[in-house]
Design a protein around this motif. Sequence first.
Motif, short mmCIF file in Angstrom:
data_model
loop_
_atom_site.label_atom_id
_atom_site.label_comp_id
_atom_site.label_asym_id
_atom_site.label_seq_id
_atom_site.Cartn_x
_atom_site.Cartn_y
_atom_site.Cartn_z
N GLU A 120 5.79 -8.74 30.76
CA GLU A 120 6.99 -9.30 30.17
C GLU A 120 7.11 -8.87 28.74
OE1 GLU A 120 8.68 -12.82 32.86
OE2 GLU A 120 6.45 -13.15 31.78
N THR A 320 11.64 0.62 43.08
CA THR A 320 11.60 -0.32 42.11
C THR A 320 11.10 -1.65 42.52
OG1 THR A 320 13.79 0.68 41.14
CG2 THR A 320 13.19 -1.56 40.70
N ASP A 322 9.66 -5.76 41.25
CA ASP A 322 9.76 -6.81 40.39
C ASP A 322 8.19 -6.90 39.76
OD1 ASP A 322 8.64 -8.38 42.05
OD2 ASP A 322 10.40 -9.63 42.25
N LEU A 323 8.04 -7.59 38.86
CA LEU A 323 6.82 -7.60 38.25
C LEU A 323 5.78 -8.26 38.96
CD1 LEU A 323 5.02 -6.87 35.63
CD2 LEU A 323 5.47 -9.20 34.59
N ASP A 324 6.21 -9.21 39.85
CA ASP A 324 5.34 -9.75 40.61
C ASP A 324 4.69 -9.03 41.75
OD1 ASP A 324 5.22 -12.30 39.56
OD2 ASP A 324 7.11 -12.95 40.54
N VAL A 343 9.26 -0.51 37.41
CA VAL A 343 9.08 -2.05 37.20
C VAL A 343 10.22 -2.61 36.35
CG1 VAL A 343 7.41 -3.90 36.70
CG2 VAL A 343 6.81 -1.58 37.53
N ARG A 344 10.93 -3.73 36.95
CA ARG A 344 11.65 -4.51 36.26
C ARG A 344 11.26 -5.98 36.27
NH1 ARG A 344 16.89 -2.28 35.78
NH2 ARG A 344 17.28 -0.46 37.07
N PRO A 345 11.07 -6.38 34.92
CA PRO A 345 10.36 -7.71 34.76
C PRO A 345 11.32 -8.85 35.41
CG PRO A 345 9.59 -6.34 32.82
CD PRO A 345 10.80 -5.58 33.62
#
Length: 345
Positions: A120, A320, A322-324, A343-345
């Motif tokens: 992040e 794409t 998310d971070l998880d 990756v989109r935090p």
Amino acid sequence: MRATFMYGAGDVRVENVPDPRLSEPTDAIVRTVLSCICGSDLHPYHNLPPSAQGRPMGHEFLGVVEETGPEVSGFAAGDLVVVPFAFQDNTCEFCREGVQTSCRHGGFFPADDSGGGQAEAVRVPQATGTLVKLPVDADSALLPSLLTLADVYGTGHHAAVRAGVSSRTSVTVIGDGAVGLLAVMAARRLGAERIILMGRHKDRTDLGREFGATDVVAERGEEGIALVRDLTGGDGTHAVLECVGLLPAYEQALGVVRAGGVISRVGVPQYDEAPIGFPSLFGRNLTLTGGPAPARNYIDELMPGILDGSVEPGRVFDLTVDLDHVPDGYRAMDLREALKVLVRP
């Protein structure tokens, strides 16, 4: 914050860790907007020994400056920036000569054990010389393409530059990963009219054709070498851009390069036994070059084409997460279900 760590081959975890803090007056803290998984991240994914202390992951990211040290100039909180995968002061003699990856005060991300680009937020050393402002908003549709300036587009471009690609140069690109495809784009941008892409995944080589490849050879080894030779009247090409990093790819490069030509390696080498003697390089007057791309050196040159829409290197991102779900992204790339994961935090 959340950050990605690798604890061994195939063992990727997203964990809660303390937020990064300034440790030097030349540091900045950048809150990540976009990051990605690199093909080179798959090397430790395959062979990293198990460890009780995870390795922080990620070296390609862009984001918003949150805080700067007292010796950082030219940047302020709120600036949207792209961050090359190597940090540098951009003033030492090596930086001035365009070899920022050898900066006397530099290094490579992750910069410490607190977290890498797949997180992040990131501590950026030598922020004045490393960060590059982006003239777009944080919700711009151009961000994926601008992210490629951190590494993958600059690396493909570096392969072509080191090989001396021009309008008089025939080119073979070995590898249909993101670096190989963007090496095709770079070779076309530098004027090459004949670009042979060696890759066996049709969805990727189709994109390579859109980027500028004139021919595709799916076969490998001696069969692939023979086909490239047939396409070039038996001679091979002036330049070979090796974008894989494995010994068979290097041996393939030796087989398809023209006498007097150049092999440019930018795939992170996973071998030490590359032949360089009389039967390979010496006897045919070949040049071997390449290395880690000084991405900072190329950003000012490459960014205008992205901004005016003449190139779209962000098309290499086809998944794409998310971070998880970064571990899922690693699995998808390893299984060749994704070319390159955003990756989109």
